[in-house]
Scaffold this motif. Structure first.
Motif, PDB file in Angstrom:
ATOM      1  N   UNK A 104    -101.682 -61.785  18.840  1.00 17.88           N
ATOM      2  CA  UNK A 104    -102.007 -60.411  19.209  1.00 17.88           C
ATOM      3  C   UNK A 104    -102.608 -59.656  18.034  1.00 17.88           C
ATOM      4  N   UNK A 105    -102.049 -59.884  16.848  1.00 16.92           N
ATOM      5  CA  UNK A 105    -102.607 -59.237  15.660  1.00 16.92           C
ATOM      6  C   UNK A 105    -104.021 -59.693  15.370  1.00 16.92           C
ATOM      7  N   UNK A 106    -104.279 -60.991  15.547  1.00 15.74           N
ATOM      8  CA  UNK A 106    -105.627 -61.528  15.315  1.00 15.74           C
ATOM      9  C   UNK A 106    -106.628 -60.921  16.300  1.00 15.74           C
ATOM     10  N   UNK A 107    -106.260 -60.880  17.577  1.00 15.58           N
ATOM     11  CA  UNK A 107    -107.165 -60.323  18.585  1.00 15.58           C
ATOM     12  C   UNK A 107    -107.416 -58.842  18.328  1.00 15.58           C
ATOM     13  N   UNK A 108    -106.368 -58.101  17.984  1.00 15.53           N
ATOM     14  CA  UNK A 108    -106.532 -56.677  17.692  1.00 15.53           C
ATOM     15  C   UNK A 108    -107.477 -56.474  16.511  1.00 15.53           C
ATOM     16  N   UNK A 109    -107.305 -57.292  15.466  1.00 18.25           N
ATOM     17  CA  UNK A 109    -108.169 -57.179  14.289  1.00 18.25           C
ATOM     18  C   UNK A 109    -109.623 -57.494  14.631  1.00 18.25           C
ATOM     19  N   UNK A 110    -109.844 -58.538  15.438  1.00 20.67           N
ATOM     20  CA  UNK A 110    -111.203 -58.914  15.819  1.00 20.67           C
ATOM     21  C   UNK A 110    -111.853 -57.843  16.690  1.00 20.67           C
ATOM     22  N   UNK A 119    -115.351 -48.562   7.069  1.00 21.72           N
ATOM     23  CA  UNK A 119    -114.068 -48.758   6.410  1.00 21.72           C
ATOM     24  C   UNK A 119    -113.012 -47.776   6.899  1.00 21.72           C
ATOM     25  N   UNK A 120    -113.424 -46.556   7.205  1.00 23.62           N
ATOM     26  CA  UNK A 120    -112.456 -45.536   7.590  1.00 23.62           C
ATOM     27  C   UNK A 120    -111.908 -45.758   8.999  1.00 23.62           C
ATOM     28  N   UNK A 121    -112.790 -46.141   9.925  1.00 24.64           N
ATOM     29  CA  UNK A 121    -112.361 -46.375  11.293  1.00 24.64           C
ATOM     30  C   UNK A 121    -112.275 -45.089  12.095  1.00 24.64           C
ATOM     31  N   UNK A 122    -111.870 -45.220  13.359  1.00 25.69           N
ATOM     32  CA  UNK A 122    -111.774 -44.080  14.257  1.00 25.69           C
ATOM     33  C   UNK A 122    -110.574 -44.243  15.176  1.00 25.69           C
ATOM     34  N   UNK A 123    -110.206 -43.153  15.831  1.00 21.47           N
ATOM     35  CA  UNK A 123    -109.069 -43.191  16.749  1.00 21.47           C
ATOM     36  C   UNK A 123    -109.334 -44.156  17.902  1.00 21.47           C
ATOM     37  N   UNK A 178    -106.610 -65.429   6.983  1.00 21.21           N
ATOM     38  CA  UNK A 178    -106.187 -64.121   7.455  1.00 21.21           C
ATOM     39  C   UNK A 178    -107.355 -63.146   7.519  1.00 21.21           C
ATOM     40  N   UNK A 179    -107.349 -62.312   8.554  1.00 19.31           N
ATOM     41  CA  UNK A 179    -108.384 -61.301   8.742  1.00 19.31           C
ATOM     42  C   UNK A 179    -108.039 -60.065   7.923  1.00 19.31           C
ATOM     43  N   UNK A 180    -108.977 -59.622   7.109  1.00 20.49           N
ATOM     44  CA  UNK A 180    -108.753 -58.442   6.266  1.00 20.49           C
ATOM     45  C   UNK A 180    -109.818 -57.395   6.574  1.00 20.49           C
ATOM     46  N   UNK A 181    -109.884 -56.374   5.757  1.00 18.66           N
ATOM     47  CA  UNK A 181    -110.892 -55.342   5.938  1.00 18.66           C
ATOM     48  C   UNK A 181    -110.669 -54.483   7.172  1.00 18.66           C
ATOM     49  N   UNK A 182    -109.433 -54.207   7.504  1.00 19.99           N
ATOM     50  CA  UNK A 182    -109.123 -53.378   8.672  1.00 19.99           C
ATOM     51  C   UNK A 182    -109.350 -51.905   8.358  1.00 19.99           C
ATOM     52  N   UNK A 183    -109.552 -51.081   9.380  1.00 22.01           N
ATOM     53  CA  UNK A 183    -109.822 -49.659   9.137  1.00 22.01           C
ATOM     54  C   UNK A 183    -108.666 -48.985   8.397  1.00 22.01           C
ATOM     55  N   UNK A 184    -109.014 -48.118   7.439  1.00 24.83           N
ATOM     56  CA  UNK A 184    -108.005 -47.434   6.646  1.00 24.83           C
ATOM     57  C   UNK A 184    -107.101 -46.558   7.507  1.00 24.83           C
ATOM     58  N   UNK A 277    -101.951 -54.306   6.928  1.00 25.61           N
ATOM     59  CA  UNK A 277    -103.419 -54.179   6.966  1.00 25.61           C
ATOM     60  C   UNK A 277    -104.114 -55.534   6.833  1.00 25.61           C
ATOM     61  N   UNK A 278    -103.480 -56.553   7.338  1.00 24.17           N
ATOM     62  CA  UNK A 278    -104.065 -57.892   7.409  1.00 24.17           C
ATOM     63  C   UNK A 278    -103.231 -58.708   8.390  1.00 24.17           C
ATOM     64  N   UNK A 279    -103.849 -59.730   8.950  1.00 21.82           N
ATOM     65  CA  UNK A 279    -103.056 -60.646   9.771  1.00 21.82           C
ATOM     66  C   UNK A 279    -102.181 -61.491   8.838  1.00 21.82           C
ATOM     67  N   UNK A 280    -101.097 -61.989   9.373  1.00 24.29           N
ATOM     68  CA  UNK A 280    -100.169 -62.795   8.556  1.00 24.29           C
ATOM     69  C   UNK A 280     -99.890 -64.103   9.294  1.00 24.29           C
TER      70      UNK A 280
END
Length: 361
Positions: A104-110, A119-123, A178-184, A277-280
């Motif tokens: 679920x974390x991987x899919x959410x990150x993708x 980098x900042x992201x949005x709601x 692991x997927x990184x670079x998620x919105x702040x 802020x990363x998949x584990x």
């Protein structure tokens, strides 16, 4: 402790009688239903641990800052353990929750990366990630439920299979990295931010991750202790055949139960993603066992029909307190699983004794 006989009597009553029983049931004290599990001795253990560590290190352990950290560390496991409580009350098991959390974390990150690369992201980006995590978690849970209820495959085998399938799928999607670079925004709000509540001249800061876990726990406690859904859950765990004869849609209910477990594992995956802020990918191999241990330590019977959410909360925090306290005292962390294992065996032993006494009576 849930009174299985009363639950089954309600389920087996005639339509007119069932309405009367239900009316009486709804008039019961909610607190009594929420505290129905046999949690007295484990609660004493938890209180004893807190007092012991506080007396030993009052300026390090017994602080608001430390208790806040313990709550944050336990939040994700608590969400998963709530779902596991429903499963075990039906005399089932779900070994897949740790892998479903990862998937679920991987899919959410993708999904969030596909929506917006900033980098900042949005709601909206964060909400889409949350919906994706919940959807895939629910999907894995429903798959478990259908195979168990309709396919008549033992829950142990089904969830052991989906454990490997979910983890393997996550590794295939990410290539094992692991997927990184998620919105702040994700980490600064849900993951590590605070909800600020003001009133009567006071300002209270509650970590968002703790607030979400507490909300899930309260809703689940009410659902289990004060709704028909909860009564049917207890009835199926006590005697599925009697529940079926009384008109309970056992198969449909089991599918819902496993769907709920998967849904909460998906939510836990999103919370875990937000916090770190990363998949584990390699960090949850024992989450399923930790959740099962927490539920059983909290007084829920592996034989079904007995248990409660309040006990699960206690069961989650005993290992959390032990781990935190041992670190502060300088005790080797390896002692924590030893202590938890001893408490787990004691909990099952007490459950066995009480079960035999009920059978004799």
């Amino acid at each position: 402790m849930a009174d299985s006989a009363k639950i089954l009597a309600e389920a087996e009553a005639e339509p007119g009688e069932a309405g009367a029983v239900e009316e009486v049931e709804e008039q019961r004290s909610l607190a009594r239903r929420l505290l129905s599990a046999n949690t007295s001795w484990t609660l004493l253990v938890l209180v004893g641990l807190v007092l012991g560590f506080t007396l030993a290190r009052p300026t390090q352990f017994g602080t608001l800052f430390n208790f806040r950290n313990i709550a944050i560390d336990a939040a994700t496991l608590l969400v998963m353990s709530v779902g596991m409580t429903f499963v075990i009350i039906t005399a089932g098991i779900d070994l897949s929750i740790g892998s479903v959390l990862i998937f679920s974390g991987v899919i959410a990150a993708k999904v969030m990366a596909a929506v917006d690369h900033s980098q900042n992201g949005s709601v909206s980006q964060v909400l889409l990630g949350l919906l994706a995590a919940l959807a895939v978690g629910l999907g894995w849970g429903l798959l478990n439920g259908v195979l168990i209820a309709k396919g008549r495959i033992p829950a142990l085998i089904v969830t052991l299979g989906t454990l490997g399938m979910a983890l393997g799928s996550a590794q295939l999607i990410t290539g094992g990295i692991d997927v990184r670079g998620l919105p702040l925004m994700l980490g600064n709000t849900i993951g590590n931010g605070d909800l600020e509540l003001t009133g009567m001249g006071f300002l209270v800061r509650i970590p968002w991750i703790v607030f979400v876990a507490a909300g899930v726990t309260i809703l689940a406690a009410v659902a289990l202790g004060a709704t028909r859904f909860g009564r049917h859950t207890y009835a199926i765990g006590s005697n599925p055949e009697a529940a079926r004869r009384a008109g309970v849609a056992v198969n449909r209910h089991l599918i819902r139960i496993y769907g709920l477990s998967g849904l909460l594992a998906g939510l836990a995956g999103f919370l875990n993603l937000a916090h770190f802020t990363t998949t584990t990918l390699a960090g949850h191999s024992t989450d399923n066992l930790q959740a099962i241990a927490a539920v059983v330590i909290g007084g829920t019977s592996l034989f079904g029909g007995i248990g409660g959410i309040v006990g699960t909360v206690v069961g989650v925090f005993i290992p959390a307190i032990l781990q935190n306290g041992f670190v502060i005292l300088g005790v080797q962390a390896f002692w924590q699983p030893v202590a938890v294992g001893a408490v787990l065996i004691a909990a099952v032993y007490v459950d066995q004794i009480k079960r035999r006494s009920r059978e004799r009576g």
